[in-house]
Design an enzyme around this catalytic site. Structure first.
Site, PDB file in Angstrom:
ATOM      1  N   GLU A 163       0.812  -1.226   0.000  1.00  0.00           N
ATOM      2  CA  GLU A 163       0.000   0.000   0.000  1.00  0.00           C
ATOM      3  C   GLU A 163       0.846   1.276   0.000  1.00  0.00           C
ATOM      4  O   GLU A 163       0.905   2.005   0.993  1.00  0.00           O
ATOM      5  CB  GLU A 163      -0.969   0.004   1.183  1.00  0.00           C
ATOM      6  N   GLU A 175      -6.603  -7.702  -0.534  1.00  0.00           N
ATOM      7  CA  GLU A 175      -7.049  -7.791   0.857  1.00  0.00           C
ATOM      8  C   GLU A 175      -8.556  -7.565   0.867  1.00  0.00           C
ATOM      9  O   GLU A 175      -9.027  -6.573   0.308  1.00  0.00           O
ATOM     10  CB  GLU A 175      -6.366  -6.735   1.736  1.00  0.00           C
TER      11      GLU A 175
HETATM   12  C1  GAL Z   1      -4.333  -2.482   4.973  1.00  0.00           C
HETATM   13  C2  GAL Z   1      -2.890  -2.958   5.068  1.00  0.00           C
HETATM   14  C3  GAL Z   1      -2.754  -4.197   5.899  1.00  0.00           C
HETATM   15  C4  GAL Z   1      -3.537  -4.057   7.163  1.00  0.00           C
HETATM   16  C5  GAL Z   1      -4.978  -3.790   6.817  1.00  0.00           C
HETATM   17  C6  GAL Z   1      -5.886  -3.700   8.006  1.00  0.00           C
HETATM   18  O1  GAL Z   1      -4.402  -1.136   4.732  1.00  0.00           O
HETATM   19  O2  GAL Z   1      -2.373  -3.213   3.792  1.00  0.00           O
HETATM   20  O3  GAL Z   1      -1.395  -4.424   6.190  1.00  0.00           O
HETATM   21  O4  GAL Z   1      -3.007  -3.044   7.941  1.00  0.00           O
HETATM   22  O5  GAL Z   1      -5.053  -2.588   6.143  1.00  0.00           O
HETATM   23  O6  GAL Z   1      -7.204  -3.466   7.618  1.00  0.00           O
END
Ligand code: GAL
Length: 621
Positions: A142, A314
């Site tokens: 990110e 994610e």
């Molecule tokens: C994203 C990040 C992850 C984790 C996640 C939590 O922004 O890439 O590492 O922190 O959020 O929701």
């Protein structure tokens, strides 16, 4: 579409890994993303690598039949890296160092950090680049998260000067392009130029725009340095990166040009809570998410990705830890979000994370397993989604209907110079997107220079800089067009065009904008079934009034197949503009219930319902 999960073997005892891998497979997962924060375990001492644990983790996951997406650990340089180069940390806009103790504490312009990032990437890629279990790479994590693209460090200032010299050639050319005669801001050499923070009042918008472009280019350059190493040492594997929601700090189109697959991280409930939605929507959709949030990003990133390959790296599985309030998704939502990504063409949805970690910053962030390794609700939903995907088979290509033009510099420009509070090109795009989708229309969010063939209508919500390619494409385009406010209102260096807005699109709309005003909330122009506000462009030309308020003000003009929307594209106003345009483009204008959206592919018509109550469907024969 494959399903996967983000996994941190370094968080759990080694004896547990095989069971985790087995359970992943049993859940229907075939991909696992690892490694992106593990630098301190991979290289605990400078130059001393501990590969043993990671070798065993990779082998265990591979043996279970999981394809590994290996992350480069460059978002979390360990303390010893910082201690050796204390000036590698970014400085914030107020000039304060962004300290160690979380993540992303590096400045993209720091040559020493960049060398370290390439070195650790090379080490990991040499070790695993040809491992049969490694199917893809994710660079860093990110870019820009926690507001980290811009750095106001000496390293950034020096690199910015070089970047300006390469772009403008002579400082005289820069002074002329920026209009630095105003307020005696002329420079005598590139070395005299500072970063645009810490000025008494606002800095020259041209200065900010250059700095935004430069900062974006630094991200792209850092990423490219890693990609080159991965291409050399890991042939045949895809390289990806995980972008964020409603985030515009760098130009994702430029980033995607160096990647095989563009990924993004989907947290529908967190985004609803943290971004510009009404309190009523925040309550109403608290546990399902606004019905356009995930889809907008699916369509946005598909449109940035080279060859259209994209994925969700994610996926929110339960409450997150980082929004103001963190509710649990309604039963069924994790499955719905997964299938919606599939309907929009994702090639992977990867849940974040496998198991909730009982310590540190994200201890309140749900996973597919609870901290004690018992199943959290999302585990069964992932399993159900895997079964749905298998049952549906190929969903087929998306059917082309509407193109929505969006560019990152457009959003930078409206952030630099809102002129009216809340006027943002990104949110203009989101509202136009939402209006189209409520009519059941498929939307592709496209780059300004993308070909427009095959679409029934094109919407340009707010695009201050218009390229020659876009002007030519719109002129040749046979379908319906909507041009929104501020489009064509600036040149590349933030100057108003010689013959006023919309510059290169003057012929297309049959006239020009002689005055722009912005209106505070409550100042409105009301017409039949709609209310406009926020912005008002005064038009002069040969177009016909298309929407006229009761007080006689024309809020939308029509010149042949082109509409000019003179007010801010939001609410009932943009719904009306879009409905008229969709009608002229041959669509049946029947709004869906506001909690329902559809997506049409070559094989299916999907309906997604974000209602917070059970909806009963009757099968029509
Ligand atoms: C994203 C990040 C992850 C984790 C996640 C939590 O922004 O890439 O590492 O922190 O959020 O929701």
């Amino acid at each position: 579409m494959e399903l996967g999960v983000c996994y941190y073997p370094e968080h759990w005892p080694e004896q547990r890994w095989a069971e985790d891998a087995r359970l992943m497979r049993e859940t229907g997962l075939t991909r696992v993303r690892i490694g992106e924060f593990a630098w301190s375990r991979i290289e605990p001492e400078p130059g001393q690598f501990d590969w043993g644990w990671l070798d065993r983790a990779v082998d265990t996951l591979h043996a279970a039949g999981l394809g590994i997406i290996m992350g480069t650990p460059t978002a979390t340089p360990p303390k010893w890296v910082v201690d050796r180069m204390p000036d590698m940390v970014a400085l914030d806009r107020d000039g304060r160092p962004r300290g160690f103790g979380s993540r992303r504490h590096y400045c993209f312009s720091h040559a020493g950090y960049r060398a370290e990032a390439v070195r650790i990437t090379r080490a990991v890629a040499e070790r695993y680049g040809r491992h049969p279990g490694v199917v893809a790479w994710q660079t860093d994590n990110e870019y820009g998260c926690h507001d980290t693209v811009q750095s106001f460090s000496p390293a950034a200032r020096d690199a910015f000067r070089q970047w300006l010299a390469a772009r403008y050639g002579t400082v005289a050319a820069l002074n002329a392009a920026w209009g630095n005669v105003f307020w005696s801001m002329e420079y005598r050499s590139f070395d005299a130029i500072e970063l645009p923070n810490l000025t008494v009042t606002e800095a020259n918008p041209a200065h900010w725009l250059a700095f935004r472009r430069f900062s974006s280019d630094q991200v792209i350059a850092c990423n490219r340095a890693q990609v080159e190493v991965l291409r050399e040492l890991s042939p045949g594997r895809d390289v990806t990166h995980n972008a964020m929601g409603f985030y515009t700090g760098y130009d994702h189109h430029d980033l995607a040009a160096d990647l095989d697959v563009l990924g993004w991280d989907s947290y529908p409930l967190g985004f609803l809570e943290m971004f510009r939605f009404s309190d009523a929507d925040k309550v109403r959709f608290a546990r399902s998410g606004h019905p356009d949030i995930a889809a907008f990003h699916h369509d946005l990133y598909r449109g940035r990705a080279k060859s259209g390959r994209w994925s969700v790296l994610e996926q929110q599985p339960g409450p997150v830890n980082w929004a103001r309030h963190n509710p649990a998704p309604l039963p069924g939502m994790v499955r719905l979000w997964t299938l919606e990504a599939m309907a929009h063409g994702a090639e992977l949805v990867s849940y974040f994370r496998w198991r909730q970690f009982p310590q540190a910053q994200e201890q309140m962030h749900a996973g597919l397993l609870r901290p004690d390794a018992t199943p959290a609700p999302a585990l069964a939903e992932a399993r159900a989604a895997a079964d749905d995907i298998a049952a549906l088979g190929e969903v087929g290509e998306s059917v082309k209907q509407a193109a929505l033009v969006f560019s990152y510099p457009a959003e930078w420009m409206t952030q630099i110079q809102p002129q009216g509070a809340g006027c943002s090109a990104l949110w203009a795009a989101f509202h136009c997107y939402s209006a189209l989708r409520r009519l059941g229309i498929n939307v592709d969010v496209v780059h300004p220079d993308a070909p427009l063939d095959g679409y029934a209508l094109v919407v340009v919500p707010c695009l201050p800089i218009v390229s020659d390619t876009l002007a030519a494409n719109l002129t040749a385009f046979a379908g319906q067009v909507v041009i929104g406010p501020r489009t064509g209102s600036r040149d590349e260096d933030f100057a108003i065009p010689p013959h006023l807005a919309p510059g290169k699109l003057t012929e297309l709309i049959g006239g020009r904008i002689t005055l722009s005003e912005s209106w505070r909330p409550g100042v409105v122009a009301t017409g039949e079934g709609w209310q406009a506000g926020g912005w008002f462009d005064h038009y002069e030309g040969t177009a016909e009034p298309d929407m006229t308020a009761y007080d006689g003000r024309v809020t939308c003009w029509k010149h042949g197949r082109v509409r000019y929307a003179a007010c801010w594209p939001e609410g009932s106003y943009i719904d009306e503009v879009i409905a008229r345009t969709a009608h002229d483009a041959g669509f049946a204008v029947v709004p869906l219930p506001d909690h329902q959206r559809v997506r049409t592919t070559a094989r299916y018509r999907f309906t997604f319902d974000y209602a917070d109550a059970t909806v009963t469907w009757e099968k029509r024969t």
